[in-house]
Design an enzyme around this catalytic site. Structure first.
Site, PDB file in Angstrom:
ATOM      1  N   ASP A  10      -1.208   3.196  -0.984  1.00 51.90           N
ATOM      2  CA  ASP A  10       0.137   2.592  -0.974  1.00 51.90           C
ATOM      3  C   ASP A  10       0.248   1.672   0.238  1.00 51.90           C
ATOM      4  OD1 ASP A  10       3.301   3.824  -1.985  1.00 51.90           O
ATOM      5  OD2 ASP A  10       3.023   2.219  -0.523  1.00 51.90           O
ATOM      6  N   ASP A 105       2.657  -2.130  -5.354  1.00 51.01           N
ATOM      7  CA  ASP A 105       1.946  -1.878  -4.090  1.00 51.01           C
ATOM      8  C   ASP A 105       1.309  -0.513  -4.009  1.00 51.01           C
ATOM      9  OD1 ASP A 105       4.120  -0.177  -3.530  1.00 51.01           O
ATOM     10  OD2 ASP A 105       3.926  -0.627  -1.388  1.00 51.01           O
ATOM     11  N   GLU A 106       1.182   0.179  -5.144  1.00 54.10           N
ATOM     12  CA  GLU A 106       0.518   1.479  -5.072  1.00 54.10           C
ATOM     13  C   GLU A 106      -0.320   1.722  -6.318  1.00 54.10           C
ATOM     14  OE1 GLU A 106       2.906   5.101  -5.811  1.00 54.10           O
ATOM     15  OE2 GLU A 106       4.638   3.772  -5.693  1.00 54.10           O
TER      16      GLU A 106
HETATM   17  P1  TTP Z   1       7.498   1.388  -1.473  1.00 51.32           P
HETATM   18  O1  TTP Z   1       6.007   1.562  -1.491  1.00 51.32           O
HETATM   19  O2  TTP Z   1       8.344   2.540  -1.897  1.00 51.32           O
HETATM   20  O3  TTP Z   1       7.990   1.009  -0.016  1.00 51.32           O
HETATM   21  P2  TTP Z   1       7.329   0.090   1.074  1.00 51.32           P
HETATM   22  O4  TTP Z   1       5.970  -0.372   0.660  1.00 51.32           O
HETATM   23  O5  TTP Z   1       8.296  -0.988   1.416  1.00 51.32           O
HETATM   24  O6  TTP Z   1       7.241   1.027   2.319  1.00 51.32           O
HETATM   25  P3  TTP Z   1       6.286   2.276   2.581  1.00 51.32           P
HETATM   26  O7  TTP Z   1       5.395   2.385   1.388  1.00 51.32           O
HETATM   27  O8  TTP Z   1       5.550   1.938   3.845  1.00 51.32           O
HETATM   28  O9  TTP Z   1       7.204   3.438   2.765  1.00 51.32           O
HETATM   29  O10 TTP Z   1       7.921   0.145  -2.348  1.00 51.32           O
HETATM   30  C1  TTP Z   1       7.099  -1.014  -2.465  1.00 51.32           C
HETATM   31  C2  TTP Z   1       7.938  -2.258  -2.572  1.00 51.32           C
HETATM   32  O11 TTP Z   1       8.825  -2.171  -3.671  1.00 51.32           O
HETATM   33  C3  TTP Z   1       8.834  -2.487  -1.354  1.00 51.32           C
HETATM   34  O12 TTP Z   1       8.198  -3.207  -0.320  1.00 51.32           O
HETATM   35  C4  TTP Z   1       9.997  -3.207  -1.936  1.00 51.32           C
HETATM   36  C5  TTP Z   1      10.078  -2.739  -3.353  1.00 51.32           C
HETATM   37  N1  TTP Z   1      11.178  -1.750  -3.479  1.00 51.32           N
HETATM   38  C6  TTP Z   1      12.405  -2.190  -3.940  1.00 51.32           C
HETATM   39  O13 TTP Z   1      12.561  -3.354  -4.275  1.00 51.32           O
HETATM   40  N2  TTP Z   1      13.434  -1.286  -4.041  1.00 51.32           N
HETATM   41  C7  TTP Z   1      13.306   0.028  -3.669  1.00 51.32           C
HETATM   42  O14 TTP Z   1      14.261   0.807  -3.752  1.00 51.32           O
HETATM   43  C8  TTP Z   1      12.023   0.468  -3.190  1.00 51.32           C
HETATM   44  C9  TTP Z   1      11.830   1.892  -2.769  1.00 51.32           C
HETATM   45  C10 TTP Z   1      11.010  -0.461  -3.110  1.00 51.32           C
HETATM   46 MG    MG Z   2       4.569   0.968  -0.111  1.00 52.94          MG
END
Ligand code: TTP
Ligand code: MG
Length: 406
Positions: A10, A105-106
């Site tokens: 991720d 992103d994961e």
């Molecule tokens: P995540 O992987 O949940 O969050 P992140 O990558 O920003 O942070 P981390 O993994 O370090 O905790 O989500 C990936 C992307 O998806 C995030 O950059 C933006 C988008 N996203 C939204 O648009 N709305 C949301 O509610 C979430 C959780 C994420």
């Molecule tokens: Mg993320």
């Protein structure tokens, strides 16, 4: 069950990190990507520097501005994130063909037996992190475990910019001290119910008798029990190999309210349609599931004249099956679900589309983009809006986690 090894990868603060690569002056600063700060925009993601002030995903931008006025606020650019995502998945695919992307992103990567190529799986994960860093300038956190659910929790615990391995046999002990909210699938609603029962950690949840959880949560209780114990038999499923996708939900109270049932079905159909479009696939068979108050369960299915990935077509087909099934019966309904089979060939025969379907298709793609950017509930159809009345929590997620029925 033979031992397997799964990675969950991720990217950290994804949208913000991409912005920081494109504009290095943003590095090390509180940065927030989301909607507008003056109207009703929400935070899509915040840099870890902004998170230190309490800013988090889903929060109104106005609140983020109040908590951290010195932050740099950006509205973001979906195309840049999609491009970074494509390159990220490309790197992962170089390491194993058993890749299951989960959003932008994961991803899960099945790496059973791959240690011989890389000295150890831990080394392999370090190589992946190094390549993502070198080629994209992004930090990838990785969890390694014998199953998907534990790998996902481990990558979360590894953040930011970390790597964590849970060895076979250590799954339950790793999860035990963590808050229940850390278990994927436990949202606001489930958390509140579990806390009401005095269950605060995954360890306490794991020791609850399975029957008690089943009594409170239905089928989902079984899953909760298994997951809390670090057990997850689901496979890493490359999208092309998924045979079907479905969503279902159990109601807090049994009901025969057709408007409510149709609204819920619409919501579930939208989730299923979004899966198809994410996989770049279509369906030609829609099925519904209805469980009545006495636990009798019926399924009905219908073959479509033309393959589709449109929420509207999936919903209309499911809704007419639902109406027939419920109206032919006197019992109240406890659960409904909708699923579609997946045609595993990309693309479609365009001439088969009529004008209406073409418009749906365009609309759905715009909605998918908005939802990736601002969350699933940013756009709701008239039918799903009225679900909010039934769910006073204010939460907009009305389902249990996805249920694969392949
Ligand atoms: P995540 O992987 O949940 O969050 P992140 O990558 O920003 O942070 P981390 O993994 O370090 O905790 O989500 C990936 C992307 O998806 C995030 O950059 C933006 C988008 N996203 C939204 O648009 N709305 C949301 O509610 C979430 C959780 C994420
Ligand atoms: Mg993320």
């Amino acid at each position: 069950m033979p031992l397997k090894t799964v990675m969950h990868i991720d990217l950290d603060a994804f949208f913000v990190s991409v912005e920081q690569v494109l504009n290095p002056a943003l590095k090390g600063k509180p940065v927030v990507v989301g909607g507008s700060t003056d109207r009703r925009g929400v935070v899509a993601t915040a840099s870890y520097e902004a998170r230190a002030f309490g800013v988090h995903s889903g929060m109104p931008m106005a609140t983020a501005l109040r908590l951290c006025p010195q932050a740099i606020f950006l509205t973001g650019n979906y195309h840049r994130y999609a491009e970074a995502s494509r390159r990220f998945m490309g790197i992962l695919a170089d390491f194993s063909p058993f890749l299951e992307p989960m959003g932008l992103d994961e991803a899960f990567l099945e790496v059973t037996g791959f240690e011989s190529l890389h000295k150890s799986i831990y080394e392999m994960a370090q190589k992946i992190r190094a390549r993502v860093r070198a080629e994209l300038g992004l930090a990838a956190s990785i969890g390694i475990a014998p199953c998907k659910i534990v790998a996902k929790v481990a990558s979360d615990e590894a953040k930011p910019d970390g790597l964590m391995q849970v060895l076979p046999g250590g799954e339950a002990a790793f999860l035990a001290p963590l808050a229940i909210r850390k278990l994927p699938g436990v949202g606001e609603k489930t958390e509140a119910i579990l806390k009401g029962l005095g269950i605060k950690t995954i360890g306490i949840l794991a020791r609850m008798p399975e029957t008690a959880l089943k009594h409170r949560f239905g089928m989902y209780g079984e899953t909760l029990h298994r997951h809390a114990n670090g057990i997850d038999h689901s496979h890493v499923l490359p999208p092309a190999e998924a045979k079907s996708t479905s969503r279902e939900t159990t109601f807090e109270r049994d009901t025969r309210d057709m408007v409510f049932l149709s609204g819920m079905l619409r919501y579930l159909a939208e989730k299923v349609g979004a899966d198809l479009r994410r996989y770049g696939r279509q369906t030609a068979c829609v099925a519904i599931k209805v469980r009545f108050a006495d636990f009798t369960t019926l399924t009905r299915q219908c073959t479509l004249a033309n393959p589709t990935d449109a929420d509207q077509y999936i919903f209309q087909t499911g809704d007419s099956l639902l109406k027939k099934t419920v109206q032919a019966d006197k019992r109240a309904v406890r659960l409904i679900g909708i699923g579609v089979s997946i045609i595993n060939e990309p693309g479609r025969q365009l001439p088969l589309l009529n004008g209406m379907e073409q418009r749906w298709e365009k609309l759905n793609r715009v909605i998918d983009k908005m939802r990736v950017k601002y969350g699933f509930s940013v756009i709701q159809s008239g039918q799903t809006l009225q679900l909010r009345k039934a769910y006073h929590s204010g939460s907009s997620d009305f389902t249990h986690p996805p249920l694969q029925i392949s």
